[in-house]
Design a protein around this motif. Structure first.
Motif, PDB file in Angstrom:
ATOM      1  N   SER A  42       1.862   1.676  -3.367  1.00  0.00           N
ATOM      2  CA  SER A  42       1.305   1.858  -4.625  1.00  0.00           C
ATOM      3  C   SER A  42       0.601   1.087  -4.770  1.00  0.00           C
ATOM      4  O   SER A  42       0.064   0.981  -6.581  1.00  0.00           O
ATOM      5  CB  SER A  42       0.394   3.566  -4.986  1.00  0.00           C
ATOM      6  OG  SER A  42       0.977   4.399  -4.324  1.00  0.00           O
ATOM      7  N   ASP A  43       1.096  -0.490  -4.650  1.00  0.00           N
ATOM      8  CA  ASP A  43       1.117  -1.230  -5.594  1.00  0.00           C
ATOM      9  C   ASP A  43      -0.745  -1.834  -5.300  1.00  0.00           C
ATOM     10  O   ASP A  43      -0.269  -2.916  -4.377  1.00  0.00           O
ATOM     11  CB  ASP A  43       2.262  -2.266  -5.196  1.00  0.00           C
ATOM     12  CG  ASP A  43       2.303  -3.367  -6.363  1.00  0.00           C
ATOM     13  OD1 ASP A  43       2.312  -3.647  -7.090  1.00  0.00           O
ATOM     14  OD2 ASP A  43       3.494  -3.964  -5.957  1.00  0.00           O
ATOM     15  N   PHE A  44      -1.470  -1.531  -5.750  1.00  0.00           N
ATOM     16  CA  PHE A  44      -2.702  -1.959  -5.437  1.00  0.00           C
ATOM     17  C   PHE A  44      -3.215  -2.791  -6.419  1.00  0.00           C
ATOM     18  O   PHE A  44      -3.742  -4.146  -4.919  1.00  0.00           O
ATOM     19  CB  PHE A  44      -3.627  -0.981  -5.945  1.00  0.00           C
ATOM     20  CG  PHE A  44      -3.188   0.391  -5.329  1.00  0.00           C
ATOM     21  CD1 PHE A  44      -3.490   0.649  -4.243  1.00  0.00           C
ATOM     22  CD2 PHE A  44      -3.441   1.599  -6.148  1.00  0.00           C
ATOM     23  CE1 PHE A  44      -3.591   2.247  -2.998  1.00  0.00           C
ATOM     24  CE2 PHE A  44      -3.488   2.535  -5.836  1.00  0.00           C
ATOM     25  CZ  PHE A  44      -3.360   3.101  -3.771  1.00  0.00           C
ATOM     26  N   GLU A  79       1.048  -1.102   0.343  1.00  0.00           N
ATOM     27  CA  GLU A  79      -0.425   0.281   0.324  1.00  0.00           C
ATOM     28  C   GLU A  79       0.755   1.238  -0.199  1.00  0.00           C
ATOM     29  O   GLU A  79       0.579   2.643  -0.904  1.00  0.00           O
ATOM     30  CB  GLU A  79      -1.064  -0.089   1.354  1.00  0.00           C
ATOM     31  CG  GLU A  79      -1.935  -0.900   0.628  1.00  0.00           C
ATOM     32  CD  GLU A  79      -3.039  -1.283   1.818  1.00  0.00           C
ATOM     33  OE1 GLU A  79      -2.073  -0.522   3.280  1.00  0.00           O
ATOM     34  OE2 GLU A  79      -4.166  -2.058   2.020  1.00  0.00           O
ATOM     35  N   ARG A  80       1.996   1.166   0.548  1.00  0.00           N
ATOM     36  CA  ARG A  80       2.989   2.379   1.124  1.00  0.00           C
ATOM     37  C   ARG A  80       3.484   2.454  -0.271  1.00  0.00           C
ATOM     38  O   ARG A  80       3.602   3.804  -0.535  1.00  0.00           O
ATOM     39  CB  ARG A  80       4.163   2.324   1.953  1.00  0.00           C
ATOM     40  CG  ARG A  80       5.015   3.652   2.105  1.00  0.00           C
ATOM     41  CD  ARG A  80       6.211   2.883   3.671  1.00  0.00           C
ATOM     42  NE  ARG A  80       6.937   1.890   2.061  1.00  0.00           N
ATOM     43  CZ  ARG A  80       8.398   2.753   1.048  1.00  0.00           C
ATOM     44  NH1 ARG A  80       7.876   3.561   1.510  1.00  0.00           N
ATOM     45  NH2 ARG A  80       8.981   1.826   0.969  1.00  0.00           N
TER      46      ARG A  80
END
Length: 602
Positions: free
Chosen positions: A583-585, A580-581
């Motif tokens: 932004s690899d959703f 999440e940090r």
């Protein structure tokens, strides 16, 4: 190389020798329920925490964690090898080991120099004794002893001897027999001159009293001057084989009497022991010029429950008796105190009044510990003075309050009331105030081993569910071979979470490959690691259901496996935060699904 003891012989020893009988030679045991309990010989304690299981043939201490079978008990207590323990136990069980015993005993590697110290002391003990009883040079010393009331029987029994009035006879005597002078100096037998490095004898023209260890090996000497030479008694220094805080004089000869009578008579010195022995007191022992230590207490625990203190009746002796009595009382012994008139010591008393009077009026009429305190706290006080009298009464009430039996408290309060014409009700009221005040602070130090035993178990921190589950599984696996294999199957290739627990079941499964039936004692011999042996002994003492139900087994396995899943969930949660940090959703979504699946599996 020593012959190896066959495995079948080890099994025969284990099946023949009873662990309760063996440990009873060292520890006072009392039966409670299915097990026996006593004070642990491996650490100092006043409340029993040492347990022996006759069913499983194992022991465990809930205080210090010591545990094992009959072999490991002897190995740890006496500092001997497994083979030496097996030889001792085989002798107890009248089992022929069919091995070269001389070679087997040689397996224990006593340092060559320490063995030389022991050999030199044994040689000199015999030589000094020979000089005293068989030679012209020792005639004056023999006459001196006989004139002081010693008998030939006592002289032989205690191996009393005489050292020649020579500066270097023993030095040359030992050198000719290849005893290295530097080690004989360390043994305390000779002394090195600083000016030229030569050696001279420590003991010259003295009556020699050998000091023996618990096994009867001479390890030191005390030499008494024949005239006005100072010091009156010259003692060996402490050495690698002699530590006076661990030695009780005459213990090796008194052992059988101590066990038979369940009582020891404790003296301050060896002269009193020898004099008392001539009077028929065969259970006499003495400290070697030191206060009573924890090591002395541990040694006494192996043989007796009761100790009669018989120290000098002068001021210093009474103080020493009070200190020794407190130490013994805290250790749970029943205590009496033998008192003599006019500040005399036992040796002087026997010479003046004879052995019969000593037996009847000192040992036979010895005081209870509380009665001795009445005398002790009077010293230095003028009871005609009101201040001294009130101080004395208050001290005695405090001591009475320490008594654990109500009948005893009542008895001594009545004695105090009668002596000082006081109100019994008032004394009782004051005593109760002190008693209940002290009871709230009490740690149980005055519990006596003759009472119903309260097992001392340390308060442990609350363990997680998986830890308890693993221990309970091991406990059932130790009882049932089939359960062991079933647990292995249900784990599905996983391991226990605690490394030591996993090591135990690895050992256990290996043990079951060659043993069709569970055998706690045999398994403890099979385990090589001492810490694991202690842990197994602890687990063996756990209280578990006789039968392991399928539901209980499933619950335990679930706790073990769930903990591993919880660790995996935590690991995945960290991965989720990192995704999440960054932004690899898409990756975060996959990890979230994995976490949900793991949680469902719980």
């Amino acid at each position: 190389m020593a012959d190896r003891i066959a495995e079948e012989k080890i099994d025969q020893i284990r099946q023949t020798v009873d662990i309760v009988e063996i440990i009873s030679d060292y520890v006072q045991l009392k039966k409670q329920g299915r097990n026996y309990f006593g004070l642990c010989p491996f650490h100092g304690e006043s409340t029993p925490s040492f347990s022996v299981s006759p069913d499983k043939q194992i022991f465990h201490c809930f205080g210090c964690g010591a545990g094992g079978n009959v072999f490991s008990f002897l190995m740890e207590l006496e500092g001997i090898s497994f083979q030496e323990a097996a030889i001792k136990l085989a002798a107890k069980g009248n089992i022929d080991l069919d091995i070269n015993l001389a070679g087997a005993r040689g397996e224990r590697k006593i340092a060559k120099d320490l063995q030389a110290m022991l050999d030199a002391h044994e040689l000199l003990t015999k030589f000094y004794h020979h000089l005293l009883v068989n030679t012209k040079e020792g005639q004056h010393a023999l006459e001196y002893l006989l004139g002081r009331g010693f008998t030939r029987e006592s002289i032989d029994k205690f191996q009393i001897g005489y050292s020649l009035n020579s500066w270097d006879f023993v030095t040359k005597f030992l050198s000719k027999r290849d005893f290295a002078p530097d080690w004989m100096e360390r043994a305390g037998l000779i002394i090195k001159r600083e000016r030229d490095g030569t050696y001279f004898d420590r003991f010259r023209d003295r009556i020699m009293f050998p000091i023996f260890d618990r096994n009867g090996n001479p390890i030191a000497f005390s030499g008494r001057s024949l005239g006005s030479d100072e010091p009156k008694y010259l003692n060996s220094p402490e050495t690698a084989i002699f530590n006076k805080s661990k030695i009780l004089y005459n213990y090796h000869q008194a052992k059988s009497s101590l066990k038979k009578m369940q009582q020891a008579v404790l003296f301050e010195g060896f002269a009193d022991v020898i004099a008392a022995d001539r009077s028929g007191v065969e259970n006499g022992i003495a400290t070697m010029g030191t206060s009573l230590t924890d090591d002395h207490i541990a040694l006494l625990r192996q043989s007796v429950q009761s100790v009669t203190i018989c120290y000098d009746s002068d001021k210093a002796g009474i103080e020493a008796a009070y200190r020794a009595g407190n130490h013994l009382n805290e250790a749970g012994f029943q205590i009496k105190v033998g008192m003599m008139s006019d500040g005399m010591d036992p040796d002087e008393y026997i010479k003046k009044f004879g052995p019969d009077k000593f037996q009847k009026e000192v040992i036979g009429a010895s005081l209870t510990w509380m009665a001795f305190k009445f005398i002790y706290f009077r010293r230095g006080k003028n009871l005609q003075l009101e201040g001294d009298r009130l101080a004395y009464i208050e001290e005695i009430i405090k001591e009475i309050s320490k008594l654990t039996k109500a009948v005893e408290r009542d008895h001594y309060l009545r004695q105090l009331a009668a002596e000082f014409s006081l109100s019994l009700d008032a004394l009782r009221e004051q005593q109760k105030q002190i008693f209940f005040s002290e009871k709230r602070k009490s740690t149980g130090k005055n519990e006596n081993i003759s009472k119903t035993i309260v097992i001392k178990r340390p308060v442990e921190e609350l363990k997680p569910a998986y830890y308890t589950a693993e221990r309970r599984l091991i406990a059932h696996m130790l009882k049932d071979r089939d359960v062991a294999y079933k647990v292995q199957e249900l784990l599905q290739g996983n391991t226990f979470n605690i490394d030591e627990h996993q090591a135990i079941i690895t050992y256990l499964l290996g043990f079951y490959e060659n043993h069709l039936e569970p055998d706690s004692s045999a398994f403890l011999t099979y385990i090589q690691d001492e810490n694991l042996r202690r842990m197994v002994a602890n687990i063996e003492m756990m209280s578990i259901n006789d039968e392991l139900s399928n539901q209980e087994l499933t619950d335990y396995i679930k706790q073990v496996l769930n903990y591993q899943k919880l660790l995996k969930i935590k690991e995945k949660e960290l991965e989720l935060k990192e995704a999440e940090r960054q932004s690899d959703f898409s990756r975060a979504a996959v990890i979230a699904i994995e976490i949900n699946q793991l949680r469902k599996s719980l």
